[in-house]
Motif scaffolding. Structure first.
Motif, mmCIF file in Angstrom:
data_model
loop_
_atom_site.group_PDB
_atom_site.id
_atom_site.type_symbol
_atom_site.label_atom_id
_atom_site.label_comp_id
_atom_site.label_asym_id
_atom_site.label_seq_id
_atom_site.Cartn_x
_atom_site.Cartn_y
_atom_site.Cartn_z
ATOM 1 N N ASP A 290 49.538 39.191 51.183
ATOM 2 C CA ASP A 290 50.219 37.894 51.358
ATOM 3 C C ASP A 290 50.933 37.393 50.093
ATOM 4 O O ASP A 290 51.478 36.292 50.089
ATOM 5 C CB ASP A 290 49.238 36.834 51.886
ATOM 6 C CG ASP A 290 48.139 36.474 50.894
ATOM 7 O OD1 ASP A 290 48.164 37.000 49.753
ATOM 8 O OD2 ASP A 290 47.252 35.681 51.253
ATOM 9 N N GLY A 291 50.889 38.188 49.013
ATOM 10 C CA GLY A 291 51.549 37.755 47.788
ATOM 11 C C GLY A 291 50.746 36.712 47.017
ATOM 12 O O GLY A 291 51.195 36.213 45.991
ATOM 13 N N GLU A 292 49.564 36.367 47.529
ATOM 14 C CA GLU A 292 48.745 35.316 46.895
ATOM 15 C C GLU A 292 47.326 35.807 46.624
ATOM 16 O O GLU A 292 46.388 35.018 46.612
ATOM 17 C CB GLU A 292 48.688 34.089 47.809
ATOM 18 C CG GLU A 292 50.052 33.499 48.130
ATOM 19 C CD GLU A 292 50.005 32.512 49.299
ATOM 20 O OE1 GLU A 292 48.911 32.264 49.856
ATOM 21 O OE2 GLU A 292 51.076 32.016 49.666
ATOM 22 N N GLY A 293 47.161 37.128 46.481
ATOM 23 C CA GLY A 293 45.837 37.636 46.118
ATOM 24 C C GLY A 293 44.969 38.076 47.277
ATOM 25 O O GLY A 293 43.814 38.442 47.065
ATOM 26 N N HIS A 294 45.507 38.049 48.497
ATOM 27 C CA HIS A 294 44.690 38.444 49.648
ATOM 28 C C HIS A 294 45.410 39.444 50.558
ATOM 29 O O HIS A 294 46.613 39.329 50.777
ATOM 30 C CB HIS A 294 44.303 37.221 50.490
ATOM 31 C CG HIS A 294 43.409 36.276 49.751
ATOM 32 N ND1 HIS A 294 43.726 34.965 49.541
ATOM 33 C CD2 HIS A 294 42.215 36.487 49.143
ATOM 34 C CE1 HIS A 294 42.760 34.382 48.838
ATOM 35 N NE2 HIS A 294 41.837 35.298 48.580
ATOM 36 N N TYR A 295 44.612 40.370 51.061
ATOM 37 C CA TYR A 295 45.072 41.198 52.169
ATOM 38 C C TYR A 295 44.613 40.540 53.462
ATOM 39 O O TYR A 295 43.512 39.975 53.523
ATOM 40 C CB TYR A 295 44.451 42.595 52.108
ATOM 41 C CG TYR A 295 44.884 43.429 50.936
ATOM 42 C CD1 TYR A 295 46.184 43.919 50.845
ATOM 43 C CD2 TYR A 295 43.978 43.751 49.924
ATOM 44 C CE1 TYR A 295 46.578 44.703 49.764
ATOM 45 C CE2 TYR A 295 44.363 44.531 48.846
ATOM 46 C CZ TYR A 295 45.667 44.998 48.770
ATOM 47 O OH TYR A 295 46.047 45.771 47.713
ATOM 48 N N TRP A 296 45.437 40.658 54.489
ATOM 49 C CA TRP A 296 45.092 40.153 55.823
ATOM 50 C C TRP A 296 45.000 41.345 56.762
ATOM 51 O O TRP A 296 45.938 42.136 56.873
ATOM 52 C CB TRP A 296 46.128 39.148 56.300
ATOM 53 C CG TRP A 296 46.040 37.857 55.553
ATOM 54 C CD1 TRP A 296 46.534 37.604 54.302
ATOM 55 C CD2 TRP A 296 45.381 36.660 55.982
ATOM 56 N NE1 TRP A 296 46.220 36.322 53.936
ATOM 57 C CE2 TRP A 296 45.518 35.716 54.941
ATOM 58 C CE3 TRP A 296 44.693 36.294 57.148
ATOM 59 C CZ2 TRP A 296 44.996 34.432 55.034
ATOM 60 C CZ3 TRP A 296 44.182 35.016 57.237
ATOM 61 C CH2 TRP A 296 44.327 34.094 56.187
ATOM 62 N N GLY A 337 40.431 39.116 66.044
ATOM 63 C CA GLY A 337 40.819 38.074 65.109
ATOM 64 C C GLY A 337 41.451 38.643 63.867
ATOM 65 O O GLY A 337 42.011 39.749 63.899
ATOM 66 N N VAL A 338 41.352 37.893 62.785
ATOM 67 C CA VAL A 338 41.942 38.336 61.523
ATOM 68 C C VAL A 338 40.982 38.042 60.383
ATOM 69 O O VAL A 338 40.187 37.103 60.439
ATOM 70 C CB VAL A 338 43.309 37.661 61.258
ATOM 71 C CG1 VAL A 338 44.238 37.851 62.437
ATOM 72 C CG2 VAL A 338 43.162 36.187 60.947
ATOM 73 N N LEU A 339 41.098 38.877 59.353
ATOM 74 C CA LEU A 339 40.181 38.789 58.231
ATOM 75 C C LEU A 339 40.995 38.791 56.943
ATOM 76 O O LEU A 339 41.873 39.634 56.770
ATOM 77 C CB LEU A 339 39.271 40.024 58.267
ATOM 78 C CG LEU A 339 38.240 40.179 57.164
ATOM 79 C CD1 LEU A 339 37.129 39.161 57.345
ATOM 80 C CD2 LEU A 339 37.660 41.589 57.193
ATOM 81 N N ALA A 340 40.683 37.843 56.051
ATOM 82 C CA ALA A 340 41.299 37.857 54.727
ATOM 83 C C ALA A 340 40.281 38.419 53.740
ATOM 84 O O ALA A 340 39.119 38.036 53.757
ATOM 85 C CB ALA A 340 41.711 36.446 54.318
ATOM 86 N N VAL A 341 40.728 39.367 52.912
ATOM 87 C CA VAL A 341 39.862 39.934 51.874
ATOM 88 C C VAL A 341 40.615 39.872 50.547
ATOM 89 O O VAL A 341 41.847 39.800 50.527
ATOM 90 C CB VAL A 341 39.465 41.412 52.181
ATOM 91 C CG1 VAL A 341 38.818 41.517 53.562
ATOM 92 C CG2 VAL A 341 40.651 42.355 52.086
ATOM 93 N N ASP A 342 39.869 39.890 49.429
ATOM 94 C CA ASP A 342 40.562 39.855 48.143
ATOM 95 C C ASP A 342 40.953 41.280 47.713
ATOM 96 O O ASP A 342 40.725 42.250 48.452
ATOM 97 C CB ASP A 342 39.735 39.111 47.083
ATOM 98 C CG ASP A 342 38.472 39.867 46.680
ATOM 99 O OD1 ASP A 342 38.344 41.075 46.987
ATOM 100 O OD2 ASP A 342 37.592 39.237 46.055
#
Ligand SMILES: *[C@@H]1O[C@H](CO)[C@@H](O)[C@H](O)[C@H]1NC(C)=O
Ligand SMILES: *[C@@H]1O[C@H](CO)[C@@H](O)[C@H](O)[C@H]1NC(C)=O
Length: 393
Positions: A290-296, A337-342
């Protein structure tokens, strides 16, 4: 990591026993209800040549499932459907910030572009841009204003800014791709992509899961030399691909293994593969930065009891295969659903819903997430500032 505490997930709630009444013609009924189908199924079972393989159950049981520290277990609440009926099976979504357009590939072969602003009036904002003649899945922007498309039927395509469709590659080491699936482009122009299965095509993808053998490959394509290189082989349904923001490695998802792995393209570890994240709380499809430190990561469904059994026992997958062939598959997908990871693969937040399945991609634009689906006739949009995840006690 800990066991899922979601009550809807527990086997107990799925197998409640009812008090039994005495039955008049119990033997006859029992014969018709139980024995006859069993005999028929046994006969079909023996006649059918489909031969599923064992999967590493000890790694895959849903008892070993990571849990994010923050959840939104009702993500359909507050979600809007974008492009309802016009975007059919928008599998991957990619945002072009320069033009403010979201690109997606639909089941009718069309690459469509959605103008963010007026999504309330989908007729006016969804543009049918180019038809690949196949089934576009993964999308990534190239260095020359082209869109690189992983087309399940056609292979890896270059769709130029003028809308011309050119085949880049559709085979490696003499083996044709079966389901060209995920793609990303590195800053140096190298294209990384997956073929989910060289044995099955998209229409029959479920057979790849049921058979349980690794027919997937992770590859690169160099447009200067036109060379296709197999980087990792023997993958279980190789799916989404993302280049790390520092360009040191590329992550790819293996859907039935519930994991993402990283392949190093630079540095001391160049050419080696490591686990990025495993025991995911769902079956991963596409992954994006996402350009902000997280993968989705899009999760098409959560592992269920039925899934556990199918992973554990090849004969259950054989029975499911026979059902697939003769009667159709029971619908067991839920809690997609969706998951955000660092960037280190730590789980951050998990959005899902019992009524949601077959989420295939997710991007974050500002405060909103947009989800694609290989199945549903729309994209989902959720404002995650208004509908955030909550810390799990
Ligand atoms: C929507 O578009 C209008 C005009 O094109 C623009 O003024 C407005 O800022 C846009 N809104 C958003 C949320 O992008
Ligand atoms: C796609 O085609 C365009 C136009 O010919 C070209 O500029 C671009 O380099 C091509 N992209 C790839 C990845 O081959």
């Amino acid at each position: 990591m800990s066991e899922s505490k979601n009550p809807a997930d527990s086997p107990e709630s799925a197998t409640q026993t009812q008090p039994s009444n005495s039955w008049p013609s119990a033997t006859t009924s029992l014969f018709l209800i139980l024995i006859l189908p069993v005999i028929t199924a046994t006969l079909i079972y023996q006649l059918d040549s489909f031969d599923p393989a064992p999967l590493p159950y000890h790694e895959l049981t849903r008892r070993l499932t990571r849990r994010a520290p923050a959840h939104n277990p009702r993500m359909l609440r507050g979600s809007e459907r974008v492009g309802f009926g016009v975007l059919r099976g928008p599998e991957d979504v990619a945002y072009h910030s320069g033009s403010g357009l979201i690109y997606t590939g639909c089941e009718d072969g069309w690459l469509k572009r959605v103008k963010l602003n007026d999504s309330e009036n989908p007729e006016f904002v969804v543009e049918s841009w180019v038809n690949t003649g196949g089934r576009p899945l993964g999308l990534a922007f190239g260095l020359h204003n082209e869109v690189v498309v992983a087309d399940a039927d056609e292979g890896l395509l270059n769709v130029t800014s003028e809308g011309e469709v050119k085949l880049l590659t559709d085979e490696a080491e003499g083996v044709k791709f079966g389901i060209t699936d995920g793609v990303d482009v590195a800053v140096d122009g190298t294209i990384y992509f997956t073929d989910a299965s060289y044995k099955y095509n998209l229409k029959h993808f479920v057979w790849d899961f049921l058979e349980g053998r690794p027919y997937g490959r992770f590859m690169s394509y160099d447009s200067a030399t036109k060379q296709t290189t197999v980087l990792v082989r023997d993958l279980y349904f190789a799916n989404g691909v993302v280049v790390s923001p520092d360009q040191s490695h590329v992550i790819f998802c293996e859907t039935p293994m519930r994991r993402c792995r990283k392949y190093y393209v630079q540095g001391d570890k160049k050419g080696s593969v490591e686990t990025f994240i495993d025991q995911l709380p769902g079956l991963p499809d596409n992954i994006r930065y996402d350009g902000e430190g997280h993968y989705w990561i899009a999760l098409s469904m959560a592992p269920t009891l039925a899934w556990d059994l199918a992973v554990r026992y090849p004969f259950i997958r054989k029975v499911m295969g026979i059902m697939e062939k003769y009667t159709g598959r029971p619908n067991v997908e839920k809690n997609g659903g969706v998951l955000a990871v660092d960037l280190d693969g730590n789980l951050i937040s998990h959005y899902y819903d019992p009524g949601l399945s077959l989420v295939s991609s997710v991007i974050k634009i500002g405060n909103q997430i947009f989800c694609g689906s290989i199945f549903h006739p729309y994209m989902l949009r959720l404002n995650i500032q208004q509908y955030p995840t909550m810390a799990v006690a």
